[in-house]
Design a protein around this motif. Structure first.
Motif, mmCIF file in Angstrom:
data_model
loop_
_atom_site.group_PDB
_atom_site.id
_atom_site.type_symbol
_atom_site.label_atom_id
_atom_site.label_comp_id
_atom_site.label_asym_id
_atom_site.label_seq_id
_atom_site.Cartn_x
_atom_site.Cartn_y
_atom_site.Cartn_z
ATOM 1 N N ALA A 189 48.462 14.504 66.291
ATOM 2 C CA ALA A 189 47.852 15.484 67.190
ATOM 3 C C ALA A 189 48.834 16.608 67.503
ATOM 4 O O ALA A 189 48.451 17.785 67.570
ATOM 5 C CB ALA A 189 47.398 14.793 68.476
ATOM 6 N N THR A 190 50.094 16.260 67.681
ATOM 7 C CA THR A 190 51.113 17.269 67.960
ATOM 8 C C THR A 190 51.235 18.257 66.805
ATOM 9 O O THR A 190 51.310 19.480 67.009
ATOM 10 C CB THR A 190 52.474 16.589 68.214
ATOM 11 N N LEU A 191 51.230 17.745 65.576
ATOM 12 C CA LEU A 191 51.320 18.623 64.406
ATOM 13 C C LEU A 191 50.071 19.498 64.291
ATOM 14 O O LEU A 191 50.155 20.697 63.970
ATOM 15 C CB LEU A 191 51.499 17.784 63.143
ATOM 16 N N THR A 192 48.912 18.913 64.562
ATOM 17 C CA THR A 192 47.661 19.684 64.481
ATOM 18 C C THR A 192 47.643 20.800 65.521
ATOM 19 O O THR A 192 47.215 21.929 65.237
ATOM 20 C CB THR A 192 46.452 18.754 64.679
ATOM 21 N N ARG A 193 48.125 20.508 66.733
ATOM 22 C CA ARG A 193 48.198 21.553 67.772
ATOM 23 C C ARG A 193 49.107 22.695 67.323
ATOM 24 O O ARG A 193 48.842 23.869 67.601
ATOM 25 C CB ARG A 193 48.698 20.971 69.089
ATOM 26 N N HIS A 194 50.183 22.336 66.641
ATOM 27 C CA HIS A 194 51.091 23.377 66.130
ATOM 28 C C HIS A 194 50.352 24.292 65.162
ATOM 29 O O HIS A 194 50.479 25.526 65.246
ATOM 30 C CB HIS A 194 52.298 22.731 65.442
ATOM 31 N N LEU A 195 49.589 23.723 64.255
ATOM 32 C CA LEU A 195 48.853 24.532 63.285
ATOM 33 C C LEU A 195 47.824 25.421 63.988
ATOM 34 O O LEU A 195 47.652 26.595 63.631
ATOM 35 C CB LEU A 195 48.174 23.631 62.254
ATOM 36 N N LEU A 196 47.142 24.860 64.979
ATOM 37 C CA LEU A 196 46.180 25.653 65.747
ATOM 38 C C LEU A 196 46.874 26.800 66.474
ATOM 39 O O LEU A 196 46.336 27.915 66.563
ATOM 40 C CB LEU A 196 45.446 24.756 66.750
ATOM 41 N N SER A 197 48.076 26.530 66.983
ATOM 42 C CA SER A 197 48.814 27.562 67.715
ATOM 43 C C SER A 197 49.226 28.717 66.812
ATOM 44 O O SER A 197 49.496 29.824 67.288
ATOM 45 C CB SER A 197 50.058 26.960 68.386
ATOM 46 N N ARG A 198 49.289 28.472 65.511
ATOM 47 C CA ARG A 198 49.614 29.524 64.553
ATOM 48 C C ARG A 198 48.362 30.263 64.071
ATOM 49 O O ARG A 198 48.418 31.008 63.098
ATOM 50 C CB ARG A 198 50.350 28.915 63.355
#
Length: 353
Positions: A189-198
């Motif tokens: 989930a943390t990695l997915t949030r990072h991608l969304l933030s980009r």
């Protein structure tokens, strides 16, 4: 103590009357005679029990070294009802993740006088059950098993064996179950949030092997995309084949052919992501401009890719060492204040996203 040890100490030969003449094997009694202590003290000193005074331990180890004494594991198991080995069941030896874990398990156990006996399950719950049955015949002092997903028969074997057991790489909330790991779903989930933030919205999840921990990562990916209103079930690329560089390249090519373009791919393991990056170079696909690529586990070489791979660093070595320390405490009958130890994880943001 009598001076029976003096001829043995002065000659270092195999003339001890207590040694079996047929084999010439040095016995525990030989060591006791040379060290001028009782056989039970020798046994306790060589097992590393804390109750033995350090001076006596030094004397016993010196005598054992001079005589070339090697403990008989079968005799030790018969006398103590347990051997000096710990059974460690892992899914694969070809995965660097488990090699890193085993290095620390073995280092910690050896320092305490235990040997690790490794069994490879190949992600097969039936094979795990059979391996465990075989290992229990050798009366292990402790058990380590990977993850929490297994057959009911295997759970029963562990529970009924009376052998202390620690579960690796996942966390359990079940009372009486000991575990060291981290939340696979939260890390994903943390990695997915990072991608969304980009600014990425069309984020595919590409996975191989499809073991329980991979599926937990999928759940973390799903959770974040659903919360962001960006979940699309057609972007789940699941392949039961073993994870590899070649498969990662194939997955990238397949995903690039979708009619609705994807702007990011979350690969469930770094070898897949590394293969995708190599394929992108070969195909002339700009990363991250055309598509962002991320992995999981931060395997060797991920920081050297072009571009360097964004991934989640998982604490394999820390899990191995902490689990071994927990198991040592359980085998010694000591209390374990925290039955579930969260070793955490770290998001490694690099140029591929």
């Amino acid at each position: 103590m009598t001076t029976d040890a003096s001829p043995l100490a002065s000659t270092g030969t195999s003339t001890s009357p207590s040694r079996p003449r047929a084999t010439g094997r040095v016995t525990l009694a030989d060591v006791a005679r040379l060290a001028e202590v009782s056989p039970i003290t020798v046994s306790r000193a060589l097992r590393g029990e804390r109750a033995v005074h350090p001076d006596l331990v030094a004397r016993v180890k010196s005598a054992a070294q001079r005589l070339g004494y090697v403990p008989d594991p079968a005799a030790r198991a018969l006398a103590s009802r347990h051997s000096a080995h710990v059974a460690v069941l892992i899914p694969m030896l070809s995965n660097a993740l488990f090699v890193d874990l085993l290095e620390e398990v073995q280092r910690t156990l050896r320092a305490a006088g235990y040997q690790s006996l490794i069994g490879v399950t190949h992600y097969d719950i039936g094979e795990e059950e059979q391996l465990l049955r075989e290992q229990l015949q050798h009366r292990p002092a402790g058990l380590m098993v990977t993850g929490l997903d297994r057959s009911e028969a295997t759970r029963a074997l562990i529970a009924q064996s009376g052998v202390p057991c620690v579960h690796l790489m996942e966390l359990s909330e079940v009372p009486g179950v000991y575990s060291v790991g981290f939340s696979q779903a939260d890390a994903a989930a943390t990695l997915t949030r990072h991608l969304l933030s980009r600014g990425r919205r069309r984020i595919a999840f590409a996975a191989a092997q499809l073991d329980p921990r991979t599926m937990q990562r999928r759940e973390g990916w799903r959770r974040e995309l659903k919360a962001a209103g960006a979940y699309d079930a057609t972007l789940e690329w699941l392949n039961p084949a073993p994870s590899s560089l070649a498969l990662g390249g194939q997955m990238l090519e397949q995903i690039l052919e979708l009619k609705r373009p994807v702007d990011a791919i979350f690969f469930c393991n770094d070898d897949l992501a590394q293969g995708a990056l190599l394929a992108a170079l070969r195909l002339g696909v700009a990363v991250p401009e055309r598509i962002a690529i991320a992995g999981f586990n931060d395997l060797t070489g991920s920081d050297q890719m072009l571009p360097a791979l964004t991934t989640v660093r998982t604490p394999r070595g820390e899990v191995g060492a902490a689990a071994a320390r927990m198991l040592l405490a359980l085998m010694r009958g000591e209390g374990v204040a925290q039955p579930a130890v969260d070793a955490g994880y770290q998001l490694m943001v690099r140029a591929s996203t």
